[in-house]
Design an enzyme around this catalytic site. Structure first.
Site, PDB file in Angstrom:
ATOM      1  N   SER A  63      67.977  10.126 105.562  1.00 54.14           N
ATOM      2  CA  SER A  63      67.532  10.986 104.464  1.00 54.14           C
ATOM      3  C   SER A  63      66.770  12.224 104.908  1.00 54.14           C
ATOM      4  O   SER A  63      66.429  13.067 104.065  1.00 54.14           O
ATOM      5  CB  SER A  63      66.668  10.186 103.480  1.00 54.14           C
ATOM      6  OG  SER A  63      67.480   9.386 102.652  1.00 54.14           O
ATOM      7  N   LYS A  66      67.979  15.555 103.709  1.00 57.96           N
ATOM      8  CA  LYS A  66      67.544  16.203 102.470  1.00 57.96           C
ATOM      9  C   LYS A  66      66.613  17.392 102.719  1.00 57.96           C
ATOM     10  O   LYS A  66      66.354  18.176 101.800  1.00 57.96           O
ATOM     11  CB  LYS A  66      66.871  15.186 101.554  1.00 57.96           C
ATOM     12  CG  LYS A  66      67.799  14.063 101.077  1.00 57.96           C
ATOM     13  CD  LYS A  66      67.101  13.163 100.071  1.00 57.96           C
ATOM     14  CE  LYS A  66      68.015  12.057  99.575  1.00 57.96           C
ATOM     15  NZ  LYS A  66      68.087  10.903 100.490  1.00 57.96           N
ATOM     16  N   SER A 123      63.056  10.469  97.595  1.00 57.54           N
ATOM     17  CA  SER A 123      64.290  10.544  98.390  1.00 57.54           C
ATOM     18  C   SER A 123      65.517  10.091  97.598  1.00 57.54           C
ATOM     19  O   SER A 123      66.381   9.378  98.110  1.00 57.54           O
ATOM     20  CB  SER A 123      64.151   9.708  99.663  1.00 57.54           C
ATOM     21  OG  SER A 123      65.164  10.011 100.590  1.00 57.54           O
ATOM     22  N   LYS A 231      59.556  14.362 105.310  1.00 56.39           N
ATOM     23  CA  LYS A 231      60.679  13.563 104.834  1.00 56.39           C
ATOM     24  C   LYS A 231      60.942  12.375 105.751  1.00 56.39           C
ATOM     25  O   LYS A 231      61.018  12.518 106.966  1.00 56.39           O
ATOM     26  CB  LYS A 231      61.946  14.435 104.754  1.00 56.39           C
ATOM     27  CG  LYS A 231      63.085  13.775 103.997  1.00 56.39           C
ATOM     28  CD  LYS A 231      62.769  13.698 102.526  1.00 56.39           C
ATOM     29  CE  LYS A 231      63.593  12.630 101.819  1.00 56.39           C
ATOM     30  NZ  LYS A 231      63.211  11.250 102.165  1.00 56.39           N
TER      31      LYS A 231
END
Length: 375
Positions: A63, A66, A123, A231
């Site tokens: 993730s 992202k 997320s 993140k």
């Protein structure tokens, strides 16, 4: 304001065991990234690499993908392609993403800000797809935009196949590229992005039967006030990954770890790197944004009087207490800082106000004025 040329260029290099970065051996000796096979540590404003470990090796980013999605959202808002209060509609494709999600229903409307918040905090894969489809028209086109942006940023080992990081063949990145991406995102849109990534918990659809609790996947932001992003990532192929950022006094550091076996190992490696950077490094500001390099009086321009100023802060990263013998040089439309014949920082020069060319009539009038003033 007349920009003499384009945007600031960041000096961001990884050369293995080089003079401009702490080598992996030194990092191992002091216990940096012990449990993560891939890692990098850098300062945000200069892009200066402090430490790296297998930073060019490709690995699924999960993730952390992202981060690129968030960057393209920010650029779309800046260009007014999207607005924060624009309502987007969830497609069947978005709803069927699986993994971490906010459980959108087909046809459900959410604002760009709500969807961005879902991506930055929780997320959410489905929210990322809705945003990607709105920007790219199709998800495939959005992924092309992601890879094109990566080329513009000088990525070394990244290939995106989706916008959310779900496992997919040939979807990979490396610690170097994730670090460079994060550096760019925070240097350009940090105030806005960090406003969301620093939130530990929030709600969507608040006050309705479908109220959804958002909890940040990066638990470090709750425990350490200086850490305010960025993140996390996890899937069975990537294991535990985290791009994190800490602001200490006037310095922002970014760390990336990939492939840790547990959340605890991911977090401990992140903390060790960020704390090491904060304890040992500092920024020296050579020129502040807006510093006047030259005052100009030119009858061929309107206005005739204006200043040439530094577009961005010119900083250098150094070890605390270190004295560096650097030189500053003005080269056409840039001011550059050299250390041992290497450019370590630079900024473009711009005018202090909007400057236009004067027509012949105005130049003649100005010349007559100056003649009579002298007389």
């Amino acid at each position: 304001m007349l920009i003499i040329t384009g945007l600031c260029i960041y000096n961001f290099t990884v050369k293995g065991k080089s003079d401009d970065s702490v080598t992996a051996e030194i990092g191992d000796e002091i216990g940096l990234a012990e449990d993560s096979p891939y890692a990098i540590l850098l300062e945000c404003s200069t892009g200066k690499v402090i430490y790296e470990k297998n930073a060019m090796t490709p690995h699924p980013p999960a993730s952390m993908t992202k981060i690129m999605t968030m960057l393209l959202v920010m650029e779309a808002i800046e260009s007014e392609k999207l607005k924060w209060n624009s309502e987007l509609i969830a497609s069947e494709n978005a709803v069927g993403m699986g993994g971490t999600q906010i459980y959108l229903e087909v046809g459900e409307k959410m604002t760009v800000e709500e969807l961005f918040k879902a991506v930055a905090i929780a997320s959410a894969n489905d929210a990322a797809v809705v945003l990607g489809e709105a920007i790219g028209g199709t998800l495939d086109n959005f992924v092309k935009m992601m890879n094109q942006k990566g080329k513009e940023l000088g990525f070394k080992n990244t290939n995106f196949k989706n916008c959310n990081g779900l496992p997919e063949k040939d979807h990979y990145s490396c610690a170097y590229d994730m670090g460079k991406l994060s550096c760019y995102l925070l240097c350009h849109y940090g105030d806005t992005v960090l406003k969301y990534t620093s939130i530990y918990e929030d709600y969507l659809r608040k006050g309705t039967e479908d109220e959804f609790w958002l909890v940040n996947t990066n638990k470090l932001i709750k425990l350490y006030p200086e850490i305010d992003g960025l993140k996390t990532g996890y899937c069975s192929d990537s294991m535990y990954c985290l791009t994190a950022t800490m602001r200490k006094e006037n310095v922002r550091f970014i760390s990336v770890v990939m492939g840790a076996k547990t959340i605890e190992e991911r977090n401990s490696d992140t903390l060790r790197m960020l704390n090491y950077a904060a304890a040992n490094y500092e920024l020296e500001t050579i020129y502040q944004k807006g510093y006047i390099i030259e005052s100009v009086n030119d009858i061929t321009k309107i206005p005739h009087d204006y200043d040439i100023i530094v577009k961005d802060d010119i900083n250098i990263l150094k070890k605390k207490g270190e004295e560096l013998d650097y030189q500053t040089v003005i080269e056409k439309d840039k001011i550059k800082v050299y250390l041992n014949d290497e450019i370590i920082s630079e900024s473009y020069l711009i005018t202090s106000c909007e400057v236009k060319n004067a027509n012949l009539f105005l130049m003649i009038i100005e010349m007559i004025k100056r003649i009579f003033i002298k007389v």
